[in-house]
Design a protein around this motif. Structure first.
Motif, PDB file in Angstrom:
ATOM      1  N   ILE A  53       1.630  63.146  30.409  1.00  0.00           N
ATOM      2  CA  ILE A  53       2.127  61.675  30.649  1.00  0.00           C
ATOM      3  C   ILE A  53       3.408  62.093  31.845  1.00  0.00           C
ATOM      4  O   ILE A  53       4.148  62.798  31.529  1.00  0.00           O
ATOM      5  CB  ILE A  53       2.982  61.032  29.569  1.00  0.00           C
ATOM      6  N   HIS A 102      -1.938  54.883  39.609  1.00  0.00           N
ATOM      7  CA  HIS A 102      -2.603  53.725  39.062  1.00  0.00           C
ATOM      8  C   HIS A 102      -3.647  53.036  39.966  1.00  0.00           C
ATOM      9  O   HIS A 102      -4.723  52.425  39.453  1.00  0.00           O
ATOM     10  CB  HIS A 102      -1.711  52.565  38.567  1.00  0.00           C
ATOM     11  N   ASP A 137      -2.859  61.920  32.216  1.00  0.00           N
ATOM     12  CA  ASP A 137      -3.657  60.929  31.337  1.00  0.00           C
ATOM     13  C   ASP A 137      -2.639  59.687  31.357  1.00  0.00           C
ATOM     14  O   ASP A 137      -3.463  58.450  31.169  1.00  0.00           O
ATOM     15  CB  ASP A 137      -3.314  61.433  29.881  1.00  0.00           C
ATOM     16  N   ASP A 138      -1.600  59.641  32.002  1.00  0.00           N
ATOM     17  CA  ASP A 138      -0.777  58.306  32.164  1.00  0.00           C
ATOM     18  C   ASP A 138       0.303  58.766  33.219  1.00  0.00           C
ATOM     19  O   ASP A 138       0.927  59.786  33.265  1.00  0.00           O
ATOM     20  CB  ASP A 138      -0.383  57.738  30.912  1.00  0.00           C
TER      21      ASP A 138
END
Length: 323
Positions: A198, A213, A248-249
């Protein structure tokens, strides 16, 4: 399967060249922070070295392959690291920085023997000037995160984390130019794929997180954060491509949470952390439910901060634009 620009064999080669003073940094469980945050917290401490940040790993790898002179733009930490590694190898180092940069960091660059040139504007103005110097003088331009050696140097942190990946299920990484996130992320996805990666960036400097994103480069007109080390406006397309493969984020955190994270690292871990180094703790503070009961590792990536500003932030909570 798509591949990043990084290669694990080259990362292992970098590990053999980097001065051991930057390697094998502590990774330890902090029970006091865990009790406050409601999750297991392991700290990877990248500040106990001559330049007080992880950047020395990358500059060691770069300068081991250079002769003559090199120029870079820096918000402070890269410049210090390049000055240190360059002095060690007899290179002529020029660092270009914004006159708005931390006075503490600028003083350290000078003390390490680099030629320092200040420009009006922000980091992007400094980058443009560094490009011009490189072309004018015919010397190597080092661009953090774009030059793969900086990512490979940072990735050696990932090798050390992967060796103990059974101790955590999540790693939180500060996101600025992307060298730390893509380097560590690459290694973990290859050697410890069960670990969630993350990335954390300030809400006031969101360009690369927004880009992740939206899966395209998103730029911003300005930044507004005390975390000067991660305050870029123009993500590098190649870095975004790598980040899309290994993260992953990517999350954004508020300034108040960054300051709270700095206070927690001081009060419960005895660590002086610059704002960028507190991003991982800030992410936990902003989403306690997400991390509740998990085993989280966070890289405390730098401690270069002007102490007058640091004392104000940690004692009074007053947010200012620049350290």
């Amino acid at each position: 399967m798509p591949r990043t620009r990084l290669d694990t064999a080259r990362i292992r080669a970098a590990q053999q060249v980097i001065d051991p003073v930057f390697l094998d940094t502590p990774l330890y469980s902090c029970e006091a922070l865990a009790a406050e945050l409601g999750c297991g917290v392991r700290i990877k401490l990248e500040t106990a070295n001559p330049v007080r940040s992880f950047k020395g790993r990358g500059t060691e790898w770069v300068t081991s392959r250079l002769a003559g002179a090199v120029v870079c733009a820096s918000a402070g930490n890269l410049g210090q690291a390049l000055a240190w590694s360059g002095r060690r190898r007899g290179l002529r180092v020029t660092v270009v920085a914004s006159h708005l940069a931390s006075t503490y960091k600028l003083d350290r660059i000078r003390a390490l023997g680099a030629t320092l040139e200040l420009v009006d504007g922000d980091f992007e103005a400094a980058r443009e000037r560094a490009v011009n110097i490189s072309r004018r003088d015919g010397i190597r331009l080092l661009e953090d995160s774009l030059d793969i050696e900086t990512c490979e140097g940072a990735a050696t942190i990932g090798l050390e984390l992967a060796d103990r990946a059974d101790e955590f299920d999540t790693v939180l990484l500060a996101l600025g130019g992307g060298a730390l996130a893509t380097g560590v992320g690459h290694v973990l996805k290859e050697l410890a794929p069960g670990v969630e990666v993350i990335c954390v960036q300030p809400l006031g400097a969101p360009a690369l997180t927004r880009s992740w994103h939206e899966r395209r480069v998103v730029t911003t007109d300005s930044t507004d954060t005390i975390a000067d080390g991660v305050a870029g406006r123009f993500p590098i397309p190649d870095v975004l491509d790598d980040l899309l493969l290994v993260a992953d984020d990517a999350v954004l955190v508020r300034e108040v949470s960054i300051i709270a994270g700095m206070r927690m690292l001081l009060d419960h871990a005895g660590l002086v952390a610059e704002p960028s180094a507190a991003l991982g703790i800030a992410a936990i503070l902003e989403n306690r439910e997400r991390f509740a009961g998990r085993r989280v590792a966070t890289v405390v990536c730098g401690s270069n901060v002007a102490m007058d500003a640091y004392r104000r932030w940690t004692s009074e909570g007053r947010v200012e634009q620049r350290p």
